[in-house]
Write a protein that holds these residues in place. Structure first.
Motif, PDB file in Angstrom:
ATOM      1  N   GLY A   6     -30.134  26.574  77.571  1.00 11.40           N
ATOM      2  CA  GLY A   6     -29.472  25.505  78.297  1.00 11.40           C
ATOM      3  C   GLY A   6     -29.342  24.262  77.446  1.00 11.40           C
ATOM      4  N   SER A   7     -28.526  23.334  77.944  1.00 11.44           N
ATOM      5  CA  SER A   7     -28.349  22.066  77.226  1.00 11.44           C
ATOM      6  C   SER A   7     -27.735  21.035  78.166  1.00 11.44           C
ATOM      7  N   CYS A   8     -27.733  19.812  77.681  1.00 16.30           N
ATOM      8  CA  CYS A   8     -26.970  18.760  78.349  1.00 16.30           C
ATOM      9  C   CYS A   8     -25.493  18.963  77.983  1.00 16.30           C
ATOM     10  N   HIS A   9     -24.617  18.087  78.411  1.00 17.96           N
ATOM     11  CA  HIS A   9     -23.182  18.244  78.145  1.00 17.96           C
ATOM     12  C   HIS A   9     -22.839  18.050  76.672  1.00 17.96           C
ATOM     13  N   VAL A  13     -29.482  17.559  73.682  1.00 20.50           N
ATOM     14  CA  VAL A  13     -30.702  18.132  74.250  1.00 20.50           C
ATOM     15  C   VAL A  13     -30.435  19.602  74.527  1.00 20.50           C
ATOM     16  N   ALA A  14     -31.230  20.467  73.919  1.00 18.13           N
ATOM     17  CA  ALA A  14     -31.132  21.908  74.172  1.00 18.13           C
ATOM     18  C   ALA A  14     -32.529  22.425  74.501  1.00 18.13           C
ATOM     19  N   PHE A  15     -32.549  23.482  75.294  1.00 18.79           N
ATOM     20  CA  PHE A  15     -33.833  24.023  75.716  1.00 18.79           C
ATOM     21  C   PHE A  15     -33.721  25.517  75.983  1.00 18.79           C
ATOM     22  N   LEU A  47     -40.927  26.363  79.722  1.00 19.36           N
ATOM     23  CA  LEU A  47     -39.824  25.527  79.236  1.00 19.36           C
ATOM     24  C   LEU A  47     -40.139  25.030  77.835  1.00 19.36           C
ATOM     25  N   ARG A  48     -39.163  25.187  76.930  1.00 22.36           N
ATOM     26  CA  ARG A  48     -39.299  24.680  75.568  1.00 22.36           C
ATOM     27  C   ARG A  48     -38.065  23.857  75.223  1.00 22.36           C
ATOM     28  N   VAL A  49     -38.270  22.596  74.894  1.00 19.29           N
ATOM     29  CA  VAL A  49     -37.164  21.758  74.421  1.00 19.29           C
ATOM     30  C   VAL A  49     -37.006  22.090  72.941  1.00 19.29           C
ATOM     31  N   CYS A  97     -27.104  23.718  84.029  1.00 21.55           N
ATOM     32  CA  CYS A  97     -27.140  23.466  82.589  1.00 21.55           C
ATOM     33  C   CYS A  97     -27.414  24.725  81.769  1.00 21.55           C
ATOM     34  N   LEU A  98     -27.638  25.851  82.427  1.00 17.62           N
ATOM     35  CA  LEU A  98     -27.869  27.105  81.712  1.00 17.62           C
ATOM     36  C   LEU A  98     -26.534  27.732  81.338  1.00 17.62           C
ATOM     37  N   THR A  99     -26.482  28.319  80.156  1.00 13.72           N
ATOM     38  CA  THR A  99     -25.213  28.839  79.644  1.00 13.72           C
ATOM     39  C   THR A  99     -24.957  30.295  79.998  1.00 13.72           C
TER      40      THR A  99
END
Length: 116
Positions: A6-9, A13-15, A47-49, A97-99
């Protein structure tokens, strides 16, 4: 157990988050209603950033027990952090936010946070 990306727009920030999504929560509190997130709760350790932890800003309100994290550049809220009623560290993942998921396939539970 599946690992989701996932990520922000803007992508600063990715996680990654581990788990199998069996449902999400839509809350109508003053914060969640405005941001429109669908939340999936997992133990914080799942959760891992992976990039951009330094790009996250945090907002708290009401009782200040949930840290609502958002990207300082694009404003997207990928996840929050808090504790469950037993005191365990939890992450509230905004599944929008998940791809790699089909949002229409995820059952949504509606939570009346406005009344709490």
């Amino acid at each position: 157990m599946t690992t989701h990306q996932g990520s922000c727009h803007c992508g600063k920030v990715a996680f990654e988050v581990d788990g199998d999504i069996d449902g999400a929560m839509a809350c109508n509190c003053s914060m969640c209603q405005r941001k429109g997130s669908l939340l999936w709760f997992v133990p914080r350790a799942q959760l891992r950033v992976t990039t951009g932890a330094d790009a996250l800003s945090t907002y708290t309100f009401n009782r200040h027990v949930i840290q609502h994290h958002f990207c300082a550049t694009c404003g997207i809220h990928p996840f929050g952090e808090g504790r469950d009623p037993q005191g365990n560290a939890m992450a509230a993942i905004n599944i929008r936010c998940l791809t790699d998921i089909d949002l229409d396939a995820v059952p949504v539970h509606h939570y009346d946070g406005r009344s709490k």
